[in-house]
Design a protein around this motif. Structure first.
Motif, PDB file in Angstrom:
ATOM      1  N   VAL A  77       0.852  -1.186   0.000  1.00  0.00           N
ATOM      2  CA  VAL A  77       0.000   0.000   0.000  1.00  0.00           C
ATOM      3  C   VAL A  77       0.887   1.234   0.000  1.00  0.00           C
ATOM      4  N   ILE A  78       0.537   2.209  -0.801  1.00  0.00           N
ATOM      5  CA  ILE A  78       1.237   3.492  -0.792  1.00  0.00           C
ATOM      6  C   ILE A  78       0.330   4.498  -0.108  1.00  0.00           C
ATOM      7  N   VAL A  79       0.848   5.122   0.953  1.00  0.00           N
ATOM      8  CA  VAL A  79       0.062   6.045   1.754  1.00  0.00           C
ATOM      9  C   VAL A  79       0.695   7.425   1.672  1.00  0.00           C
ATOM     10  N   ALA A  84       6.569   6.758   8.865  1.00  0.00           N
ATOM     11  CA  ALA A  84       7.183   5.635   9.579  1.00  0.00           C
ATOM     12  C   ALA A  84       8.638   5.431   9.165  1.00  0.00           C
ATOM     13  N   GLY A  85       9.167   6.286   8.340  1.00  0.00           N
ATOM     14  CA  GLY A  85      10.554   6.157   7.890  1.00  0.00           C
ATOM     15  C   GLY A  85      10.617   5.471   6.547  1.00  0.00           C
ATOM     16  N   GLY A  86      11.581   5.877   5.748  1.00  0.00           N
ATOM     17  CA  GLY A  86      11.751   5.239   4.454  1.00  0.00           C
ATOM     18  C   GLY A  86      10.855   5.799   3.371  1.00  0.00           C
ATOM     19  N   GLY A  87      10.034   6.759   3.684  1.00  0.00           N
ATOM     20  CA  GLY A  87       9.136   7.345   2.698  1.00  0.00           C
ATOM     21  C   GLY A  87       9.874   8.289   1.772  1.00  0.00           C
ATOM     22  N   VAL A  88       9.308   8.517   0.597  1.00  0.00           N
ATOM     23  CA  VAL A  88       9.891   9.411  -0.389  1.00  0.00           C
ATOM     24  C   VAL A  88       8.847  10.454  -0.757  1.00  0.00           C
ATOM     25  N   ASP A  89       9.205  11.730  -0.635  1.00  0.00           N
ATOM     26  CA  ASP A  89       8.312  12.825  -1.016  1.00  0.00           C
ATOM     27  C   ASP A  89       6.934  12.701  -0.374  1.00  0.00           C
ATOM     28  N   LEU A  94       3.796   0.629   2.594  1.00  0.00           N
ATOM     29  CA  LEU A  94       3.535  -0.312   3.674  1.00  0.00           C
ATOM     30  C   LEU A  94       3.354  -1.696   3.077  1.00  0.00           C
ATOM     31  N   ARG A  95       3.809  -2.704   3.809  1.00  0.00           N
ATOM     32  CA  ARG A  95       3.738  -4.076   3.313  1.00  0.00           C
ATOM     33  C   ARG A  95       3.007  -4.931   4.329  1.00  0.00           C
ATOM     34  N   TYR A  96       2.126  -5.792   3.835  1.00  0.00           N
ATOM     35  CA  TYR A  96       1.380  -6.697   4.700  1.00  0.00           C
ATOM     36  C   TYR A  96       1.402  -8.082   4.071  1.00  0.00           C
ATOM     37  N   GLN A  97       1.724  -9.089   4.870  1.00  0.00           N
ATOM     38  CA  GLN A  97       1.667 -10.459   4.394  1.00  0.00           C
ATOM     39  C   GLN A  97       0.548 -11.178   5.120  1.00  0.00           C
TER      40      GLN A  97
END
Length: 105
Positions: A77-79, A84-89, A94-97
Protein backbone atom coordinates in the motif's frame (compact mmCIF):
# COMPACT_ATOMS: atom_id res chain seq x y z
CA UNK A 1 -11.91 -15.57 -42.59
CA UNK A 2 -10.78 -16.17 -39.01
CA UNK A 3 -9.55 -12.56 -38.82
CA UNK A 4 -13.01 -11.34 -39.80
CA UNK A 5 -14.53 -13.33 -36.95
CA UNK A 6 -12.03 -11.82 -34.49
CA UNK A 7 -12.80 -8.30 -35.68
CA UNK A 8 -16.54 -8.89 -35.32
CA UNK A 9 -16.06 -10.31 -31.82
CA UNK A 10 -13.90 -7.34 -30.78
CA UNK A 11 -16.72 -4.90 -31.65
CA UNK A 12 -18.97 -6.53 -29.04
CA UNK A 13 -16.37 -6.65 -26.24
CA UNK A 14 -16.93 -4.53 -23.15
CA UNK A 15 -13.62 -2.65 -22.69
CA UNK A 16 -14.06 -2.84 -18.90
CA UNK A 17 -14.34 -6.66 -18.82
CA UNK A 18 -11.00 -8.47 -18.91
CA UNK A 19 -12.64 -11.89 -19.22
CA UNK A 20 -14.59 -11.08 -22.41
CA UNK A 21 -11.54 -9.34 -23.86
CA UNK A 22 -9.30 -12.39 -23.30
CA UNK A 23 -11.99 -14.67 -24.74
CA UNK A 24 -12.30 -12.46 -27.83
CA UNK A 25 -8.54 -12.76 -28.35
CA UNK A 26 -8.88 -16.57 -28.21
CA UNK A 27 -6.43 -16.85 -25.30
CA UNK A 28 -8.37 -19.54 -23.48
CA UNK A 29 -8.64 -23.29 -23.69
CA UNK A 30 -11.06 -25.57 -25.49
CA UNK A 31 -11.66 -26.03 -29.18
CA UNK A 32 -12.70 -22.38 -29.64
CA UNK A 33 -9.86 -21.14 -27.39
CA UNK A 34 -12.34 -19.07 -25.39
CA UNK A 35 -12.77 -21.23 -22.26
CA UNK A 36 -11.52 -19.20 -19.28
CA UNK A 37 -12.54 -19.37 -15.63
CA UNK A 38 -11.49 -16.70 -13.11
CA UNK A 39 -10.24 -18.65 -10.09
CA UNK A 40 -10.56 -15.86 -7.51
CA UNK A 41 -11.56 -12.21 -7.33
CA UNK A 42 -9.97 -8.80 -6.92
CA UNK A 43 -11.82 -6.09 -5.08
CA UNK A 44 -12.60 -3.22 -7.43
CA UNK A 45 -10.37 -0.54 -5.86
CA UNK A 46 -7.38 -2.93 -5.94
CA UNK A 47 -4.88 -3.95 -8.57
CA UNK A 48 -3.06 -7.23 -8.68
CA UNK A 49 -2.64 -10.56 -10.36
CA UNK A 50 -5.73 -12.43 -11.47
CA UNK A 51 -5.49 -16.12 -12.36
CA UNK A 52 -7.65 -17.56 -15.14
CA UNK A 53 -7.82 -21.30 -15.76
CA UNK A 54 -8.06 -22.71 -19.29
CA UNK A 55 -9.91 -25.86 -18.20
CA UNK A 56 -12.08 -27.09 -15.34
CA UNK A 57 -9.39 -29.29 -13.79
CA UNK A 58 -6.94 -26.41 -13.49
CA UNK A 59 -9.67 -24.16 -12.06
CA UNK A 60 -10.53 -26.75 -9.45
CA UNK A 61 -6.90 -27.14 -8.38
CA UNK A 62 -6.38 -23.40 -7.97
CA UNK A 63 -9.68 -22.93 -6.12
CA UNK A 64 -8.80 -25.78 -3.73
CA UNK A 65 -5.43 -24.15 -3.02
CA UNK A 66 -7.21 -20.88 -2.18
CA UNK A 67 -9.73 -22.69 0.03
CA UNK A 68 -6.99 -24.57 1.91
CA UNK A 69 -5.07 -21.32 2.34
CA UNK A 70 -2.06 -22.72 0.50
CA UNK A 71 -1.65 -19.43 -1.34
CA UNK A 72 0.63 -16.81 0.15
CA UNK A 73 -0.65 -13.27 -0.26
CA UNK A 74 1.35 -10.10 0.05
CA UNK A 75 -0.15 -6.62 0.01
CA UNK A 76 1.61 -3.35 -0.72
CA UNK A 77 0.00 0.00 0.00
CA UNK A 78 1.24 3.49 -0.79
CA UNK A 79 0.06 6.05 1.75
CA UNK A 80 0.38 9.78 1.31
CA UNK A 81 1.74 11.58 4.37
CA UNK A 82 3.25 8.50 6.00
CA UNK A 83 6.01 9.11 8.52
CA UNK A 84 7.18 5.63 9.58
CA UNK A 85 10.55 6.16 7.89
CA UNK A 86 11.75 5.24 4.45
CA UNK A 87 9.14 7.34 2.70
CA UNK A 88 9.89 9.41 -0.39
CA UNK A 89 8.31 12.83 -1.02
CA UNK A 90 5.60 12.27 1.62
CA UNK A 91 4.71 8.79 0.39
CA UNK A 92 5.13 5.73 2.57
CA UNK A 93 5.09 2.15 1.27
CA UNK A 94 3.53 -0.31 3.67
CA UNK A 95 3.74 -4.08 3.31
CA UNK A 96 1.38 -6.70 4.70
CA UNK A 97 1.67 -10.46 4.39
CA UNK A 98 -1.10 -12.93 5.08
CA UNK A 99 -0.93 -14.81 8.41
CA UNK A 100 0.35 -17.95 6.70
CA UNK A 101 3.28 -16.02 5.23
CA UNK A 102 4.09 -14.34 8.55
CA UNK A 103 4.09 -17.65 10.42
CA UNK A 104 6.45 -19.26 7.90
CA UNK A 105 8.82 -16.39 7.41
Amino acid sequence: NNNNNNNNNNNNVDPKCLLTYLQSQQLGGGSLQNFLIPTHRLDQPCTGVLIFAKNGKAASRVQVAWAKRQVEKEYWVIVEGGNAGGGVDGLEVLRYQSKKSKEEG
